[in-house]
Scaffold this motif. Structure first.
Motif, PDB file in Angstrom:
ATOM      1  N   ASP A 344     102.674  23.027  56.142  1.00 52.27           N
ATOM      2  CA  ASP A 344     102.106  24.258  56.782  1.00 52.27           C
ATOM      3  C   ASP A 344     101.021  24.900  55.657  1.00 52.27           C
ATOM      4  OD1 ASP A 344     101.912  26.986  57.425  1.00 52.27           O
ATOM      5  OD2 ASP A 344     102.315  26.145  59.367  1.00 52.27           O
ATOM      6  N   LEU A 345     101.564  25.201  54.510  1.00 49.17           N
ATOM      7  CA  LEU A 345     100.629  25.772  53.640  1.00 49.17           C
ATOM      8  C   LEU A 345      99.475  24.803  53.139  1.00 49.17           C
ATOM      9  CD1 LEU A 345     103.309  27.278  51.171  1.00 49.17           C
ATOM     10  CD2 LEU A 345     101.833  28.398  52.610  1.00 49.17           C
ATOM     11  N   GLN A 346      99.857  23.810  53.164  1.00 48.02           N
ATOM     12  CA  GLN A 346      98.476  22.633  52.906  1.00 48.02           C
ATOM     13  C   GLN A 346      97.561  22.525  54.028  1.00 48.02           C
ATOM     14  OE1 GLN A 346     100.263  18.602  51.943  1.00 48.02           O
ATOM     15  NE2 GLN A 346     101.293  19.796  50.157  1.00 48.02           N
ATOM     16  N   GLY A 347      98.201  22.781  55.266  1.00 54.39           N
ATOM     17  CA  GLY A 347      96.998  22.608  56.381  1.00 54.39           C
ATOM     18  C   GLY A 347      96.279  23.972  56.338  1.00 54.39           C
ATOM     19  N   GLN A 348      97.053  25.143  55.839  1.00 56.03           N
ATOM     20  CA  GLN A 348      96.094  26.367  55.858  1.00 56.03           C
ATOM     21  C   GLN A 348      94.970  26.316  54.757  1.00 56.03           C
ATOM     22  OE1 GLN A 348      98.347  29.938  55.778  1.00 56.03           O
ATOM     23  NE2 GLN A 348      99.964  28.968  56.074  1.00 56.03           N
ATOM     24  N   LEU A 349      95.482  25.471  53.696  1.00 50.89           N
ATOM     25  CA  LEU A 349      94.510  25.269  52.616  1.00 50.89           C
ATOM     26  C   LEU A 349      93.242  24.594  53.073  1.00 50.89           C
ATOM     27  CD1 LEU A 349      96.972  24.976  49.505  1.00 50.89           C
ATOM     28  CD2 LEU A 349      95.397  26.801  49.870  1.00 50.89           C
ATOM     29  N   LEU A 350      93.528  23.365  53.854  1.00 52.43           N
ATOM     30  CA  LEU A 350      92.612  22.528  54.217  1.00 52.43           C
ATOM     31  C   LEU A 350      91.777  23.036  55.374  1.00 52.43           C
ATOM     32  CD1 LEU A 350      94.446  18.921  54.316  1.00 52.43           C
ATOM     33  CD2 LEU A 350      92.530  19.838  52.617  1.00 52.43           C
ATOM     34  N   ASP A 351      92.497  23.870  56.081  1.00 53.99           N
ATOM     35  CA  ASP A 351      91.599  24.393  57.219  1.00 53.99           C
ATOM     36  C   ASP A 351      90.471  25.676  56.777  1.00 53.99           C
ATOM     37  OD1 ASP A 351      92.966  22.799  58.983  1.00 53.99           O
ATOM     38  OD2 ASP A 351      94.244  24.486  59.703  1.00 53.99           O
ATOM     39  N   ALA A 352      90.943  26.231  55.479  1.00 53.13           N
ATOM     40  CA  ALA A 352      89.992  27.223  54.887  1.00 53.13           C
ATOM     41  C   ALA A 352      88.745  26.597  54.426  1.00 53.13           C
ATOM     42  CB  ALA A 352      90.820  27.852  53.873  1.00 53.13           C
ATOM     43  N   LEU A 353      88.694  25.206  53.882  1.00 55.19           N
ATOM     44  CA  LEU A 353      87.682  24.669  53.291  1.00 55.19           C
ATOM     45  C   LEU A 353      86.498  24.547  54.226  1.00 55.19           C
ATOM     46  CD1 LEU A 353      89.437  21.876  51.266  1.00 55.19           C
ATOM     47  CD2 LEU A 353      88.766  24.055  50.430  1.00 55.19           C
ATOM     48  N   VAL A 461      89.090   0.652  54.748  1.00 60.52           N
ATOM     49  CA  VAL A 461      90.178   1.059  54.665  1.00 60.52           C
ATOM     50  C   VAL A 461      90.413   1.471  53.288  1.00 60.52           C
ATOM     51  CG1 VAL A 461      92.393   0.144  54.152  1.00 60.52           C
ATOM     52  CG2 VAL A 461      91.136  -0.630  56.419  1.00 60.52           C
ATOM     53  N   ARG A 462      89.725   0.879  52.195  1.00 60.05           N
ATOM     54  CA  ARG A 462      89.809   1.585  50.805  1.00 60.05           C
ATOM     55  C   ARG A 462      89.395   2.803  50.739  1.00 60.05           C
ATOM     56  NH1 ARG A 462      90.376  -0.631  45.850  1.00 60.05           N
ATOM     57  NH2 ARG A 462      89.216   0.279  44.215  1.00 60.05           N
ATOM     58  N   GLU A 463      88.008   3.250  51.436  1.00 61.93           N
ATOM     59  CA  GLU A 463      87.251   4.460  51.352  1.00 61.93           C
ATOM     60  C   GLU A 463      88.518   5.470  51.979  1.00 61.93           C
ATOM     61  OE1 GLU A 463      83.890   4.240  53.932  1.00 61.93           O
ATOM     62  OE2 GLU A 463      82.857   2.988  52.406  1.00 61.93           O
ATOM     63  N   GLN A 464      89.185   5.318  53.106  1.00 64.66           N
ATOM     64  CA  GLN A 464      90.030   6.204  53.678  1.00 64.66           C
ATOM     65  C   GLN A 464      91.331   6.434  52.622  1.00 64.66           C
ATOM     66  OE1 GLN A 464      90.894   4.232  57.257  1.00 64.66           O
ATOM     67  NE2 GLN A 464      89.856   5.732  58.485  1.00 64.66           N
ATOM     68  N   ALA A 465      91.807   4.990  52.140  1.00 63.70           N
ATOM     69  CA  ALA A 465      92.730   5.375  50.984  1.00 63.70           C
ATOM     70  C   ALA A 465      92.527   6.167  49.871  1.00 63.70           C
ATOM     71  CB  ALA A 465      93.327   4.189  50.589  1.00 63.70           C
ATOM     72  N   LEU A 466      91.183   6.130  49.488  1.00 64.38           N
ATOM     73  CA  LEU A 466      90.396   6.873  48.347  1.00 64.38           C
ATOM     74  C   LEU A 466      90.593   8.463  48.969  1.00 64.38           C
ATOM     75  CD1 LEU A 466      89.175   7.100  45.736  1.00 64.38           C
ATOM     76  CD2 LEU A 466      86.988   6.873  46.734  1.00 64.38           C
ATOM     77  N   GLU A 467      90.133   8.762  50.005  1.00 61.82           N
ATOM     78  CA  GLU A 467      90.092   9.986  50.493  1.00 61.82           C
ATOM     79  C   GLU A 467      91.615  10.598  50.533  1.00 61.82           C
ATOM     80  OE1 GLU A 467      88.422   9.552  54.253  1.00 61.82           O
ATOM     81  OE2 GLU A 467      86.431   8.985  53.500  1.00 61.82           O
ATOM     82  N   LEU A 468      92.315   9.985  50.740  1.00 62.80           N
ATOM     83  CA  LEU A 468      93.935  10.493  50.829  1.00 62.80           C
ATOM     84  C   LEU A 468      94.271  10.774  49.655  1.00 62.80           C
ATOM     85  CD1 LEU A 468      96.708  10.624  52.595  1.00 62.80           C
ATOM     86  CD2 LEU A 468      96.916   8.158  52.037  1.00 62.80           C
ATOM     87  N   LEU A 469      94.139   9.991  48.509  1.00 64.36           N
ATOM     88  CA  LEU A 469      94.715  10.211  47.241  1.00 64.36           C
ATOM     89  C   LEU A 469      93.730  11.426  46.641  1.00 64.36           C
ATOM     90  CD1 LEU A 469      95.226   6.495  45.755  1.00 64.36           C
ATOM     91  CD2 LEU A 469      96.871   8.300  46.637  1.00 64.36           C
ATOM     92  N   GLN A 470      92.435  11.485  46.939  1.00 63.48           N
ATOM     93  CA  GLN A 470      91.922  12.505  46.559  1.00 63.48           C
ATOM     94  C   GLN A 470      92.280  13.865  47.009  1.00 63.48           C
ATOM     95  OE1 GLN A 470      87.730  11.646  47.464  1.00 63.48           O
ATOM     96  NE2 GLN A 470      87.393  10.609  45.504  1.00 63.48           N
ATOM     97  N   ALA A 471      92.814  13.676  48.545  1.00 68.24           N
ATOM     98  CA  ALA A 471      93.227  15.057  49.231  1.00 68.24           C
ATOM     99  C   ALA A 471      94.626  15.372  48.365  1.00 68.24           C
ATOM    100  CB  ALA A 471      93.405  14.592  50.453  1.00 68.24           C
ATOM    101  N   GLU A 472      95.301  14.637  48.141  1.00 67.44           N
ATOM    102  CA  GLU A 472      96.648  14.788  47.517  1.00 67.44           C
ATOM    103  C   GLU A 472      96.252  15.630  46.251  1.00 67.44           C
ATOM    104  OE1 GLU A 472      99.024  11.363  46.695  1.00 67.44           O
ATOM    105  OE2 GLU A 472      99.759  11.282  48.550  1.00 67.44           O
ATOM    106  N   GLN A 473      95.656  15.221  45.264  1.00 65.05           N
ATOM    107  CA  GLN A 473      95.218  15.861  44.046  1.00 65.05           C
ATOM    108  C   GLN A 473      94.704  17.186  44.345  1.00 65.05           C
ATOM    109  OE1 GLN A 473      96.364  14.628  41.104  1.00 65.05           O
ATOM    110  NE2 GLN A 473      96.971  13.058  42.493  1.00 65.05           N
TER     111      GLN A 473
END
Length: 485
Positions: A344-353, A461-473
């Motif tokens: 939930d906190l992470q969702g708030q952070l992303l929504d703020a961007l 698929v690779r682009e989406q995986a890259l986006e996912l890992l970037q989002a984690e960091q």
């Protein structure tokens, strides 16, 4: 589409200044350097390219078309290899066909040069010829300059409201679950496992009660403004559909409530309005009528809930008694709640961007994101078993996808801004991730697509995986710097 001509290495015959007129011989293919391109930036990362193909090249390509047609058609009185007069070629093929081929030749020959003006920034497959076909056809006589306009989307240069505005984002701590709610969740897990071990038997007499399972046939129909029934909704119907009365995730609102108290053979009919979170976007908020018939009722005989049953309910988990099982499940529910609060906190952070990004976003990226979101929903519905193969094909109709994108454009645009913001923060702050994880994410995603027989683009698929890992960091970085209230 008109066939593209094979561009001749040398054009020895005369080109025309208009149909039926002779023009000077063009011996060599003109240089593409003569193609002039004027670039104009538009809103939302759109670029317009005004292209001017010089008369010399226009004439050369026109001549190539005439030579190809002269070799391919057969006219009485002319031996093979002998080119007929131009007027006879045009009369045989038709002026419109000739002009179509010239347009095709000019565009194919020069579009790469035109796109070279934005080659490093252009988004793949976003280009479109904007000049009306009629205008292109009118020019295609081999005489004078040939002009057209092509547009494309370019990668955006991200602009923030202010420098480092994404640092110290304020988020609110989610309200934690109470002890009683956690215990209730653990007991629900035990009840579900116990139900799985129960014995179903046909209920010879009586009505459907809570805890029973029903077999039903049902259909839904569009409800017209005048109250009459419209066409059947093919995506929301079922034959011999199982209904568990004590499970909340039923197919339609009010379905179980309407069946309770009914016996085999009885029918129900009631009106609904599809909720705003319904899986098929085109049905949200729409009025419909549900018709259902109960064909069979099963009652469930549950086993005794004691220590001996625990091992059967949760095999391989090491539970030996009911008390220990309850304690372990309660601990698991507590951890799940903590993870949910963190998400939930992470969702708030992303929504703020997204609101912090003031630059526009390319239409191509919005449409691409929308198609992927829609495909993801279909994949979830297929995995959950709520749609069959036939309904899945119908829901994949491009018109439905476009309707989904149109209805959610604002939300999708925010998601695109969010993704662009994440990528920018990742680069700004010098964040990194393990390349082995990237490959693992790609492998997992491709396995999932193959499991459900879905087509996929490995590069995307690779682009989406890259986006996912970037989002984690980036989330870890934002979380560390957030102000939690």
């Amino acid at each position: 589409r008109p066939r593209a001509p094979r561009a001749p290495r040398r054009a020895r015959a005369a080109a025309q200044a208009g149909f039926g007129k002779t023009k000077e011989v063009v011996d060599e293919a003109p240089s593409l350097e003569g193609v002039k391109v004027i670039k104009t930036s538009k809103e939302n990362c759109r670029v317009e390219l005004d292209v001017c193909v010089p008369a010399e090249m226009h004439a050369y390509l026109f001549e190539g078309i005439m030579k190809e047609l002269g070799r391919s058609i057969k006219i009485d009185g002319f031996r093979k290899g002998k080119a007929p007069p131009r007027s006879m070629i045009i009369g045989e093929v038709g002026e419109e066909e000739v002009r179509d081929r010239v347009v095709e030749a000019v565009l194919r020959h020069t579009i790469a040069t035109a796109m070279g003006a934005v080659a490093s920034d252009a988004i793949q497959d976003s280009e479109a010829i904007m000049t009306p076909k009629e205008e292109l056809i009118e020019q295609a006589d081999g005489e004078g300059d040939f002009k057209y306009v092509v547009t494309c989307d370019v990668n955006p240069v991200l602009e923030w409201k202010s420098e480092d505005c994404y640092k110290a984002i304020r988020v609110k701590t989610p309200t934690p679950l109470t002890e009683a709610e956690l215990v209730e969740g653990a007991e629900a897990d035990i009840a579900a496992k116990r139900r799985e071990l129960g014995t179903l038997r046909v209920k010879g007499e009586g009505v459907l009660e809570q805890g029973d399972m029903a077999i039903t046939d049902f259909q839904t129909f569009h409800k017209m403004d005048d109250g009459t029934l419209g066409d059947a909704i093919m995506a929301v119907q079922g034959k011999a559909y199982n209904i568990e009365t004590d499970q909340a995730n039923t197919l339609l609102p009010g379905f179980v409530e309407g069946l309770l108290g009914k016996s085999v053979g009885e029918t129900i009919e009631y009106d609904i309005t599809f909720p705003e979170d319904w899986g098929q976007a085109n049905l949200r908020g729409k009025n419909a009528t549900v018709k259902a018939k109960m064909t069979e009722i099963f009652e469930r005989e549950l086993p005794e809930l004691d220590d001996d049953l625990v091992g059967r309910m949760f095999p391989g988990q090491g539970f030996t008694d009911l008390a220990g099982c309850r304690a372990a499940l309660l601990e698991a529910k507590t951890l799940e709640a903590a993870e949910r609060d963190e998400l939930d906190l992470q969702g708030q952070l992303l929504d703020a961007l997204a609101p912090m990004v003031v630059s526009g976003v390319p239409r191509t990226l919005v449409e691409q994101q929308g198609r992927e979101q829609y495909a993801g929903r279909l994949l979830e519905m297929q995995a959950a078993g709520t749609v069959g193969p036939e309904a899945l094909v119908q829901l994949s109709d491009p018109a439905l996808v476009n309707n989904y994108i149109a209805g959610k454009r604002e939300e999708i645009t925010a998601k695109v801004k969010q993704a662009l913001a994440v990528a920018d923060i990742f680069e700004r702050e010098g964040l990194t991730f393990d390349e082995a994880r990237l490959q693992q994410e790609c492998d997992n995603a491709e396995d999932e697509f193959r499991r459900f027989g879905q087509e996929y683009d490995p590069e995307r698929v690779r682009e989406q995986a890259l986006e996912l890992l970037q989002a984690e960091q980036v989330l870890a970085y934002l979380r560390e710097n957030a102000v939690v209230e």
